[in-house]
Scaffold this motif. Sequence first.
Motif, PDB file in Angstrom:
ATOM      1  N   UNK A   1      14.737 -26.561  49.811  1.00  0.00           N
ATOM      2  CA  UNK A   1      13.912 -26.621  51.034  1.00  0.00           C
ATOM      3  C   UNK A   1      14.527 -27.494  52.119  1.00  0.00           C
ATOM      4  N   UNK A   2      15.546 -28.288  51.800  1.00  0.00           N
ATOM      5  CA  UNK A   2      16.198 -29.141  52.797  1.00  0.00           C
ATOM      6  C   UNK A   2      17.616 -28.619  53.031  1.00  0.00           C
ATOM      7  N   UNK A   3      18.054 -28.549  54.334  1.00  0.00           N
ATOM      8  CA  UNK A   3      19.375 -27.960  54.634  1.00  0.00           C
ATOM      9  C   UNK A   3      20.520 -28.622  53.872  1.00  0.00           C
ATOM     10  N   UNK A   4      20.451 -29.963  53.728  1.00  0.00           N
ATOM     11  CA  UNK A   4      21.579 -30.661  53.091  1.00  0.00           C
ATOM     12  C   UNK A   4      21.725 -30.286  51.611  1.00  0.00           C
ATOM     13  N   UNK A   5      20.655 -29.736  51.002  1.00  0.00           N
ATOM     14  CA  UNK A   5      20.738 -29.372  49.585  1.00  0.00           C
ATOM     15  C   UNK A   5      21.590 -28.112  49.374  1.00  0.00           C
ATOM     16  N   UNK A   6      21.778 -27.340  50.460  1.00  0.00           N
ATOM     17  CA  UNK A   6      22.556 -26.100  50.327  1.00  0.00           C
ATOM     18  C   UNK A   6      23.986 -26.421  49.918  1.00  0.00           C
ATOM     19  N   UNK A   7      24.565 -27.450  50.540  1.00  0.00           N
ATOM     20  CA  UNK A   7      25.963 -27.801  50.229  1.00  0.00           C
ATOM     21  C   UNK A   7      26.097 -28.270  48.782  1.00  0.00           C
ATOM     22  N   UNK A   8      25.117 -29.058  48.339  1.00  0.00           N
ATOM     23  CA  UNK A   8      25.173 -29.560  46.955  1.00  0.00           C
ATOM     24  C   UNK A   8      25.125 -28.396  45.971  1.00  0.00           C
ATOM     25  N   UNK A   9      24.282 -27.417  46.264  1.00  0.00           N
ATOM     26  CA  UNK A   9      24.204 -26.246  45.381  1.00  0.00           C
ATOM     27  C   UNK A   9      25.526 -25.481  45.385  1.00  0.00           C
ATOM     28  N   UNK A  10      26.111 -25.343  46.580  1.00  0.00           N
ATOM     29  CA  UNK A  10      27.397 -24.637  46.668  1.00  0.00           C
ATOM     30  C   UNK A  10      28.471 -25.383  45.878  1.00  0.00           C
ATOM     31  N   UNK A  11      28.453 -26.722  45.970  1.00  0.00           N
ATOM     32  CA  UNK A  11      29.440 -27.509  45.210  1.00  0.00           C
ATOM     33  C   UNK A  11      29.282 -27.271  43.711  1.00  0.00           C
ATOM     34  N   UNK A  12      28.054 -26.986  43.291  1.00  0.00           N
ATOM     35  CA  UNK A  12      27.820 -26.717  41.867  1.00  0.00           C
ATOM     36  C   UNK A  12      28.182 -25.276  41.480  1.00  0.00           C
ATOM     37  N   UNK A  13      28.548 -24.484  42.492  1.00  0.00           N
ATOM     38  CA  UNK A  13      28.936 -23.101  42.199  1.00  0.00           C
ATOM     39  C   UNK A  13      27.795 -22.109  42.337  1.00  0.00           C
TER      40      UNK A  13
END
Length: 216
Positions: free
Chosen positions: A32-44
Amino acid sequence: MKVLVIGATGGVGSRLVPMLVESGHEVHGLHRHPEQAKALQRQGATPHAGDLMEMQVADYRAAVRGMDAVVFSAGAGGAGEAQASRIDGDAPEVMVQAMQAEGVGRLVVVSVFPEAGRARQVSDTFEHYMACKKRADVAVARSGLDWVILRPGTLISEDGDGAVTAARVAPYGDVARGDVAAAIAAVLERPWLRWEAVELTDGDVPVGDALDTFRR
Ligand SMILES: NC(=O)c1ccc[n+]([C@@H]2O[C@H](COP(=O)([O-])OP(=O)(O)OC[C@H]3O[C@@H](n4cnc5c(N)ncnc54)[C@H](OP(=O)(O)O)[C@@H]3O)[C@@H](O)[C@H]2O)c1
């Protein structure tokens, strides 16, 4: 398998996402927060933006479209009764409708151990949360989907050791969030395991062996 994780950024979900990616699954994570998108992408994982307080059936349908399985591990976490009603109660119910409409059959839901409030004074807020979880469990169990409801004891913020107690009826206890994540991953590897509510605590049986005791 294409797996949507609701609650992908939480204590359980953030441990589950890399496990699923490591196992070769295509993982999509709600955030739900924009910054979490990058963290998810880093996890693959592939991020999917959405706020469970706002999402409507059409949004759920768009999120589950094309998935093979959905994991629901979101929770209001003491944010308040309105949030618990929506996230712990309504959201799994709406998810069921969306999955039925989109032809997605596999659902793993993280619920709560029925004895969580035993032997202590609980607040009205906690009682409400427990009622929301039960309401959602009933909707999932009546859904006709290939569901598994996991009922962990008190969650501990540790990765765990991969050993648990998992049974239809088990004594109450703590369980590491990492072991809950491992149990979810193991459920997804066992398509025969369905229509079961699994009580889950720390224990001494490897998680896969513990789930294999459910084979009838
Ligand atoms: N605490 C316990 O002892 C206990 C015991 C048994 C079962 N449970 C259940 O176990 C599950 C997993 O617990 P956990 O420790 O992983 O929870 P958590 O760390 O609090 O994570 C909750 C997840 O739900 C997401 N979420 C909350 N509100 C949202 C919203 N409005 N829209 C979209 N996502 C939202 C959070 O996103 P953000 O990262 O954006 O906040 C996060 O990803 C929950 O269903 C919980 O009720 C908890």
